[in-house]
Design a protein around this motif. Structure first.
Motif, PDB file in Angstrom:
ATOM      1  N   ARG A 234       0.819  -1.220  -0.097  1.00  0.00           N
ATOM      2  CA  ARG A 234       0.039  -0.089  -0.013  1.00  0.00           C
ATOM      3  C   ARG A 234       0.730   1.041   0.140  1.00  0.00           C
ATOM      4  O   ARG A 234       0.623   2.260  -0.748  1.00  0.00           O
ATOM      5  CB  ARG A 234      -0.744  -0.031   1.145  1.00  0.00           C
ATOM      6  N   ILE A 235       1.878   1.169   0.884  1.00  0.00           N
ATOM      7  CA  ILE A 235       2.793   2.388   0.711  1.00  0.00           C
ATOM      8  C   ILE A 235       3.449   2.693  -0.531  1.00  0.00           C
ATOM      9  O   ILE A 235       3.552   3.908  -0.803  1.00  0.00           O
ATOM     10  CB  ILE A 235       3.863   2.177   1.908  1.00  0.00           C
ATOM     11  N   SER A 236       3.755   1.687  -1.194  1.00  0.00           N
ATOM     12  CA  SER A 236       4.517   1.920  -2.590  1.00  0.00           C
ATOM     13  C   SER A 236       3.532   2.406  -3.398  1.00  0.00           C
ATOM     14  O   SER A 236       4.094   3.340  -4.365  1.00  0.00           O
ATOM     15  CB  SER A 236       4.592   0.414  -3.135  1.00  0.00           C
ATOM     16  N   LEU A 237       2.352   2.482  -3.371  1.00  0.00           N
ATOM     17  CA  LEU A 237       1.395   3.228  -4.311  1.00  0.00           C
ATOM     18  C   LEU A 237       1.187   4.369  -3.969  1.00  0.00           C
ATOM     19  O   LEU A 237       1.276   5.450  -4.846  1.00  0.00           O
ATOM     20  CB  LEU A 237      -0.217   2.480  -4.190  1.00  0.00           C
ATOM     21  N   PHE A 238       1.334   4.614  -2.708  1.00  0.00           N
ATOM     22  CA  PHE A 238       1.158   6.082  -1.996  1.00  0.00           C
ATOM     23  C   PHE A 238       2.351   7.041  -2.388  1.00  0.00           C
ATOM     24  O   PHE A 238       2.411   8.114  -2.581  1.00  0.00           O
ATOM     25  CB  PHE A 238       1.055   6.160  -0.450  1.00  0.00           C
ATOM     26  N   PHE A 239       3.604   6.289  -2.744  1.00  0.00           N
ATOM     27  CA  PHE A 239       4.875   6.852  -2.879  1.00  0.00           C
ATOM     28  C   PHE A 239       4.631   7.444  -4.441  1.00  0.00           C
ATOM     29  O   PHE A 239       5.569   8.267  -4.907  1.00  0.00           O
ATOM     30  CB  PHE A 239       6.067   6.053  -2.863  1.00  0.00           C
ATOM     31  N   VAL A 240       3.789   7.008  -5.374  1.00  0.00           N
ATOM     32  CA  VAL A 240       3.517   7.744  -6.606  1.00  0.00           C
ATOM     33  C   VAL A 240       3.720   9.119  -6.585  1.00  0.00           C
ATOM     34  O   VAL A 240       4.283   9.749  -7.447  1.00  0.00           O
ATOM     35  CB  VAL A 240       2.471   7.054  -7.235  1.00  0.00           C
ATOM     36  N   THR A 241       2.666   9.624  -5.677  1.00  0.00           N
ATOM     37  CA  THR A 241       2.368  11.318  -5.587  1.00  0.00           C
ATOM     38  C   THR A 241       3.987  11.812  -5.344  1.00  0.00           C
ATOM     39  O   THR A 241       4.266  12.851  -5.727  1.00  0.00           O
ATOM     40  CB  THR A 241       1.409  11.241  -4.554  1.00  0.00           C
ATOM     41  N   TYR A 242       4.623  11.122  -4.465  1.00  0.00           N
ATOM     42  CA  TYR A 242       5.869  11.839  -4.106  1.00  0.00           C
ATOM     43  C   TYR A 242       6.888  11.991  -5.302  1.00  0.00           C
ATOM     44  O   TYR A 242       7.634  13.084  -5.458  1.00  0.00           O
ATOM     45  CB  TYR A 242       6.609  10.879  -2.825  1.00  0.00           C
ATOM     46  N   PHE A 243       7.033  10.699  -6.092  1.00  0.00           N
ATOM     47  CA  PHE A 243       7.785  10.844  -7.213  1.00  0.00           C
ATOM     48  C   PHE A 243       7.410  11.974  -8.231  1.00  0.00           C
ATOM     49  O   PHE A 243       8.213  12.428  -9.067  1.00  0.00           O
ATOM     50  CB  PHE A 243       7.843   9.541  -7.784  1.00  0.00           C
ATOM     51  N   VAL A 244       6.008  12.139  -8.471  1.00  0.00           N
ATOM     52  CA  VAL A 244       5.346  13.164  -9.074  1.00  0.00           C
ATOM     53  C   VAL A 244       5.943  14.580  -8.676  1.00  0.00           C
ATOM     54  O   VAL A 244       6.025  15.426  -9.293  1.00  0.00           O
ATOM     55  CB  VAL A 244       3.766  13.067  -9.252  1.00  0.00           C
ATOM     56  N   TYR A 245       5.952  14.796  -7.497  1.00  0.00           N
ATOM     57  CA  TYR A 245       6.407  15.880  -6.738  1.00  0.00           C
ATOM     58  C   TYR A 245       7.779  16.193  -7.048  1.00  0.00           C
ATOM     59  O   TYR A 245       8.029  17.170  -7.502  1.00  0.00           O
ATOM     60  CB  TYR A 245       6.271  15.768  -5.087  1.00  0.00           C
ATOM     61  N   LYS A 246       8.640  15.171  -7.116  1.00  0.00           N
ATOM     62  CA  LYS A 246       9.882  15.107  -7.443  1.00  0.00           C
ATOM     63  C   LYS A 246      10.130  15.389  -8.869  1.00  0.00           C
ATOM     64  O   LYS A 246      11.354  16.146  -9.292  1.00  0.00           O
ATOM     65  CB  LYS A 246      10.903  14.105  -6.968  1.00  0.00           C
TER      66      LYS A 246
END
Length: 333
Positions: A234-246
């Protein structure tokens, strides 16, 4: 009817999100995003789907049901595809059970395995939701004030869902009574005929179900391992937004805040009767991510984040489902 409902919600979402926006400027901004980070976001989605296949493979193995890992990956794709296109993700597990049955896996075993997966999947959301409410008051006040009613509703519905599934998993007699009651109701509605053969098959399946639940009760480490893998998933999918931010070259907000904000959206929409939380997910993103992306990059950030986490997942799982349709069960036939 489901397809029409999906298209209707999708049309409303597109209209609500892009009304009055300069599409050309939006596309121009998106094309400037760093492709490296977006690729990592796509890999997070693939990892997310793969994790469930590992759980299915692991649990089936502990129950002495042999499967190939690639077949389990297809099961995972099937589940996510039908979950993405049905309200409250209600179509995923029935579709998986159907294809597992084509591979000669008893319905009693596949049902229990998928129920455990669903329980742990939702338990992670409940844990995150309660953690934010009880221990992250500053975070809630800073980011979630505008969506508290929807967020609280999501936490409450997931808690109720988890309690019901716990009862069904660990009290097989309750499950048997529920299934027999549903069977009698179908008979009264003349949707099925009451025959001793059907009733005998139900009771036989429930005997297998009871044996399987007893095994899980005696091997709680299996549940523990599934919970750990599910949390990572679940956390891996939430990290998508973080990588978009980067990808937009932004800085100033921690990965923790971004991941927990995306988790809060998932908690809020998970049980709502909308395919993939479509519409409401976009609305919540545009509400709570303003301090993170700013007004200029908010919409592009939402389009990429949602596009990768939901629509790329939908396309990938659709491809896996097509392969499964032509592969699963054909060899045995």
């Amino acid at each position: 009817m489901n397809l029409l409902f999906l298209l209707f919600i999708f049309s409303l979402t597109i209209y609500g999100v892009f009304e009055g926006e300069d599409i050309g400027e939006l596309i121009n901004t998106i094309t400037k995003a760093n492709g490296f980070y977006l690729t990592i976001g796509v890999l997070c989605v693939i990892f997310f789907i793969w994790c469930e296949s590992i759980i299915i493979y692991y649990m089936m193995g502990t129950l002495q049901v042999k499967n190939k890992k690639r077949t389990c990956f297809m099961y995972s794709c099937i589940g996510f595809f039908f979950s993405c296109i049905t309200p409250s993700a209600s179509g995923g597990q029935p579709a998986q059970i159907y294809y597992m049955r084509k591979n000669k896996i008893p319905i009693s075993i596949s049902t229990l395995v998928l129920m455990v997966i669903t329980l742990t999947y939702k338990s992670v959301l409940v844990f995150i939701g309660l953690f934010l409410v009880l221990f992250q008051h500053r975070f809630v006040v800073k980011y979630l004030t505008g969506i508290l009613p929807v967020f609280s509703l999501g936490v409450g519905l997931n808690v109720i869902c988890c309690i019901v599934m716990l009862l069904l998993i660990f009290y097989p007699a309750l499950t048997e009574n529920l299934i027999l009651t549903c069977f009698k109701a179908l008979v009264k509605l003349h949707l099925v005929k009451e025959t001793s053969k059907i009733k005998k098959r139900i009771l036989h399946s429930m005997e297998q179900y009871s044996v399987t639940t007893d095994y899980l009760k005696q091997n709680k480490k299996v549940l523990f391992h599934v919970i750990i893998i599910t949390f990572i998933q679940r956390i891996s999918l939430f990290f998508v937004t973080y990588f978009v931010y980067k990808a937009f070259g932004l800085a100033g907000t921690s990965w923790y805040d971004i991941v927990m904000l995306q988790a809060a959206i998932s908690v809020a929409v998970d049980m709502l009767p909308l395919p993939g939380g479509m519409g409401i997910s976009e609305k919540l993103f545009l509400t709570i991510f303003i301090p993170v992306f700013g007004t200029d990059l908010l919409l592009p950030g939402m389009v990429l984040s949602r596009g990768i986490a939901y629509y790329v997942q939908l396309l990938l799982s659709a491809g896996g489902t097509v392969l499964a349709h032509f592969y699963i069960g054909k060899k045995s036939e």
